[in-house]
Design an enzyme around this catalytic site. Structure first.
Site, PDB file in Angstrom:
ATOM      1  N   SER A   1       0.894  -1.164  -0.085  1.00 36.24           N
ATOM      2  CA  SER A   1       0.074  -0.064  -0.154  1.00 36.24           C
ATOM      3  C   SER A   1       0.796   1.057   0.050  1.00 36.24           C
ATOM      4  O   SER A   1       0.231   2.628  -0.204  1.00 36.24           O
ATOM      5  CB  SER A   1      -1.068  -0.162   1.413  1.00 36.24           C
ATOM      6  OG  SER A   1      -0.076  -0.037   2.385  1.00 36.24           O
TER       7      SER A   1
ATOM      8  N   HIS B   1      -2.673  -2.833  -5.618  1.00 33.10           N
ATOM      9  CA  HIS B   1      -3.040  -2.505  -4.364  1.00 33.10           C
ATOM     10  C   HIS B   1      -4.596  -2.665  -4.314  1.00 33.10           C
ATOM     11  O   HIS B   1      -5.086  -1.795  -4.886  1.00 33.10           O
ATOM     12  CB  HIS B   1      -2.414  -0.949  -4.052  1.00 33.10           C
ATOM     13  CG  HIS B   1      -2.969  -0.520  -2.767  1.00 33.10           C
ATOM     14  ND1 HIS B   1      -3.338   0.657  -2.300  1.00 33.10           N
ATOM     15  CD2 HIS B   1      -3.378  -1.227  -1.581  1.00 33.10           C
ATOM     16  CE1 HIS B   1      -3.554   1.038  -1.437  1.00 33.10           C
ATOM     17  NE2 HIS B   1      -3.718  -0.360  -0.570  1.00 33.10           N
TER      18      HIS B   1
ATOM     19  N   GLU C   1      -5.511  -0.075  -7.432  1.00 36.45           N
ATOM     20  CA  GLU C   1      -4.555   0.883  -7.949  1.00 36.45           C
ATOM     21  C   GLU C   1      -3.481  -0.101  -8.554  1.00 36.45           C
ATOM     22  O   GLU C   1      -2.675  -0.955  -7.987  1.00 36.45           O
ATOM     23  CB  GLU C   1      -3.750   1.475  -6.426  1.00 36.45           C
ATOM     24  CG  GLU C   1      -4.446   2.717  -6.126  1.00 36.45           C
ATOM     25  CD  GLU C   1      -3.773   3.589  -5.230  1.00 36.45           C
ATOM     26  OE1 GLU C   1      -3.306   4.695  -5.422  1.00 36.45           O
ATOM     27  OE2 GLU C   1      -3.056   2.718  -4.249  1.00 36.45           O
TER      28      GLU C   1
ATOM     29  N   ASN D   1      -3.216   6.137  -0.528  1.00 38.92           N
ATOM     30  CA  ASN D   1      -2.629   6.525   0.852  1.00 38.92           C
ATOM     31  C   ASN D   1      -2.105   7.607   1.149  1.00 38.92           C
ATOM     32  O   ASN D   1      -2.006   8.244   2.033  1.00 38.92           O
ATOM     33  CB  ASN D   1      -1.834   5.361   1.285  1.00 38.92           C
ATOM     34  CG  ASN D   1      -2.712   4.024   1.676  1.00 38.92           C
ATOM     35  OD1 ASN D   1      -3.668   4.385   2.570  1.00 38.92           O
ATOM     36  ND2 ASN D   1      -2.341   2.676   1.417  1.00 38.92           N
TER      37      ASN D   1
END
Length: 283
Positions: A119, A140, A152, A190
């Site tokens: 992540s 991800h 992702e 993130n």
């Protein structure tokens, strides 16, 4: 190349979720974990979710059994020799991940793609530990994997267009929507989410508002389905802290400095829902 067989390395909540959506979508899955107990828990989780799908008429009993039959609990990582794709979903630690990728590179067929569910960690650095950096990519998935629609896809410096295209198509075959993201710390998800969570922790730390009121502000005022502190508890406060440290180190910008209260909670073992206590208390 046609992806048919997939190995998932790591049978925790993320790994088991990835194995589930792959098996449900027709792929044969080898689920591997160094812990046999974790591997069995992962399989039991998959079985529970599929049984719930049957009870809600989302799939038939036959489809459930066929999905389960497509899952093999791998005894060794060497069984990746049977696979076209390996998806690593182990702990968010660069040393551990690069060790896994070295093993995968050694045993996977030359055509196989090696993907990481990291992540926040750099795909380029992970890929550099292999002899096939053009076939290394980030996938991800969002948690919980069976429900969340996004993947992702992160291209490392050497990731080929062919690798990207295959992974994009494969992700969509799982019923996911994809976004292409460059290999920067935290990627997109993130880099946006964790500073918001960190700022919510600062708001509590500085006495501006209680955790409950912070979450109410974001749920009722911003129409978020879950408040940032409850979400942090679900993600794991240790994971949130680690990602903030990656952002802080990667960008060298003080705006990513982890809140002292977040660090204190982690040191105290208040890691969130998985241990029964974080910003909230759980049964």
């Amino acid at each position: 190349m046609n992806i048919q067989n997939v190995m998932v390395i790591g049978a925790g909540q993320m790994g088991a979720g990835i194995a589930l959506v792959c098996a449900r979508s027709g792929y044969h899955v080898y689920l591997f974990d160094t812990s046999n107990e974790a591997k069995q828990r992962g399989y039991d989780y998959i079985e529970r979710i599929l049984e719930k799908d049957v009870s809600k008429d989302k799939m038939s009993e036959t489809d459930k059994n066929e999905a389960l039959n497509r899952i093999t609990l791998a005894h060794t990582i060497e069984e990746v020799a049977n696979c076209d794709l390996a998806i690593e979903a182990v702990v968010e630690n660069m040393e551990v991940k690069t060790s896994v990728f070295q093993e995968l590179d050694k045993h996977a067929p030359s055509h196989a793609i090696l993907a990481s569910n990291t992540s926040s960690l750099p795909i380029t650095e992970i890929a550099a530990e292999t002899k096939r950096p053009e076939q290394v990519i980030g996938m991800h998935f969002m948690n919980p994997v069976p429900i969340m629609k996004l993947v992702e896809i992160i291209r490392g410096l050497e990731t080929s267009d062919e690798t990207y295209q295959l992974i994009s198509e494969m992700s969509e075959s799982l019923g996911k929507s994809t976004v292409e993201v460059r290999d920067f710390p935290g990627f997109a998800a993130n880099r946006i989410l964790m500073p918001m969570i960190n700022e919510a922790v600062y708001t509590v730390f500085e006495g501006v508002a209680s955790p409950q009121d912070v979450d109410q502000v974001m749920k009722l005022g911003m129409n978020h389905p879950m408040g940032p502190l409850q979400l942090a508890d679900f993600i794991g406060l240790d994971t949130c802290l680690y990602i903030m440290e990656v952002l802080h180190e990667g960008f060298g910008d003080s705006k990513y400095r982890p809140c002292p209260l977040l660090r204190q909670y982690v040191k105290a073992g208040r890691l969130g829902k998985k241990v029964g206590r974080g910003f909230y208390t759980y049964d």
